[in-house]
Design a protein around this motif. Structure first.
Motif, PDB file in Angstrom:
ATOM      1  N   PHE A 290      -8.977   1.943   5.106  1.00 50.79           N
ATOM      2  CA  PHE A 290      -8.645   0.853   4.187  1.00 50.79           C
ATOM      3  C   PHE A 290      -8.637   1.330   2.732  1.00 50.79           C
ATOM      4  CE2 PHE A 290     -10.120  -2.818   7.144  1.00 50.79           C
ATOM      5  CZ  PHE A 290      -9.049  -2.522   7.969  1.00 50.79           C
TER       6      PHE A 290
ATOM      7  N   SER B 265      -5.408   1.186   0.280  1.00 48.08           N
ATOM      8  CA  SER B 265      -5.473   0.523  -1.012  1.00 48.08           C
ATOM      9  C   SER B 265      -5.011   1.478  -2.122  1.00 48.08           C
ATOM     10  CB  SER B 265      -6.896   0.008  -1.198  1.00 48.08           C
ATOM     11  OG  SER B 265      -7.276   0.049  -2.507  1.00 48.08           O
ATOM     12  N   ASP B 266      -5.347   2.782  -1.987  1.00 46.26           N
ATOM     13  CA  ASP B 266      -4.867   3.786  -2.955  1.00 46.26           C
ATOM     14  C   ASP B 266      -3.341   3.834  -3.005  1.00 46.26           C
ATOM     15  OD1 ASP B 266      -7.415   4.396  -3.538  1.00 46.26           O
ATOM     16  OD2 ASP B 266      -7.511   6.270  -2.384  1.00 46.26           O
TER      17      ASP B 266
ATOM     18  N   GLY C 223      -2.080  -3.782   0.287  1.00 49.23           N
ATOM     19  CA  GLY C 223      -3.173  -4.764   0.379  1.00 49.23           C
ATOM     20  C   GLY C 223      -3.153  -5.458   1.730  1.00 49.23           C
TER      21      GLY C 223
END
Ligand code: ADP
Length: 304
Positions: free
Chosen positions: A273, A277-278, A282
């Motif tokens: 996750f 996210s990087d 989302g």
């Protein structure tokens, strides 16, 4: 003591079908045991042999240490069975069906009536006692089968697909009834296609495939063997192929959904996750793709 002790059980039907090819199976007193397997695996043949509806070809079956070949009447008195097919007289009333079964086991009338009242109350059939069975709903018929099977207080209850065709509310009420029955000491063996039912009820399970017992273990051990899980992620924004190209464990289902298959031993969901996210991906929500047991079950029967 074992409630059930099956050794080298074989069954070849007259048409030559080898339904059981040497099954060894022990179920301890007090257990809640799930017998699973795909269609045609041999489950009903086992249940049929235990309850003497089917004649075995070879091997031995003991119920609470009583060999069905040596003292059949005693062995049978220990067992209550609900077959898959609804098999009571459609024109008999609910109470007559239960009382006739009690008579079959030689129970005194007074005791049989007391037991009838207790079972009808627990299985929520009281207000139907004078109804002929054909007028009952599917869920009521299933509960009547269970009442009939329990009238003589068997120590071992065999349930062949006990909640097949039953709606969710009734299914849950049958489950809590069976849990209570088991907690009070009745050993229960269940066959089912509903793996949620297994996960909720059973302590130990056996998996039959093509006449062989391929797994005999506790539910907890089996679930702990699961080292990979699949999830579906719903995404905040549209995802491009380029964004997920670096993640071999991901597969785009559409622009808003991706599937992940993660090996718990190698990677944690958390670190994945963070990496997502990087990349600007989302996650709105996440759910398990399969029932966990279902995946394991399919893996086992495909490799056996
Ligand atoms: P399950 O209950 O796991 O679906 P069964 O015990 O009903 O499996 O069947 C096991 C095998 O025996 C299957 O190949 C089935 O076709 C065969 N079989 C079952 N009953 C009979 C019978 N009366 N005569 C011949 N073959 C049968």
């Amino acid at each position: 003591m074992n409630a059930l002790d099956i050794r080298s059980l074989k069954k070849t039907y007259t048409n030559g079908t080898k339904a059981l090819k040497g099954v060894n199976l022990q179920v301890a007193q007090g257990d809640f045991f799930g017998l699973l397997g795909p269609n045609g695996a041999g489950k009903s043949t086992i249940i049929g042999i235990i309850s003497s509806l089917i004649r075995k070809t070879s091997g031995s079956v003991k119920i609470f240490n009583t060999d069905i070949d040596k003292n059949f009447a005693l062995a049978k008195s220990f067992i209550g069975i609900t077959p898959q097919e609804l098999n009571f007289n459609q024109f008999e009333t609910v109470e007559d069906i239960v009382l006739n079964q009690a008579g079959f086991y030689g129970m005194r009338k007074k005791l049989a009536r007391e037991r009838l009242d207790e079972l009808l109350e627990k299985l929520r059939l009281e207000d139907r006692r004078k109804e002929v069975s054909r007028n009952l709903s599917g869920g009521m018929k299933r509960r009547l089968m269970i009442a009939r099977a329990l009238v003589h207080k068997p120590k071992l209850l065999l349930l062949d697909e006990p909640t097949a065709g039953v709606d969710i509310e009734i299914r849950h009420s049958i489950w809590s009834f069976l849990k209570e029955l088991n907690s009070l000491g009745t050993t229960i063996i269940l066959t089912t296609h509903n793996l949620e039912e297994v996960e909720i009820l059973c302590r130990n399970i056996g998996i039959i495939n093509s006449g062989h017992l391929i797994e005999d273990t506790s539910l907890r051990t089996l679930l702990s063997q699961l080292d990979s899980e699949s999830y579906i992620l719903d995404l905040e924004d549209e995802v491009t192929d380029a964004q997920i190209a670096d993640f071999p464990e991901l597969k785009a289902i559409d622009k808003h959904q991706i599937e992940i298959n993660i090996n718990k031993k190698e990677k944690s969901l958390n670190s994945l996750f963070v990496k997502l996210s990087d990349k600007g991906i989302g996650i709105r929500s996440m759910r398990n793709k399969n029932n966990r047991l279902e995946k394991l079950f399919l893996d086992l029967i495909s490799t056996s």
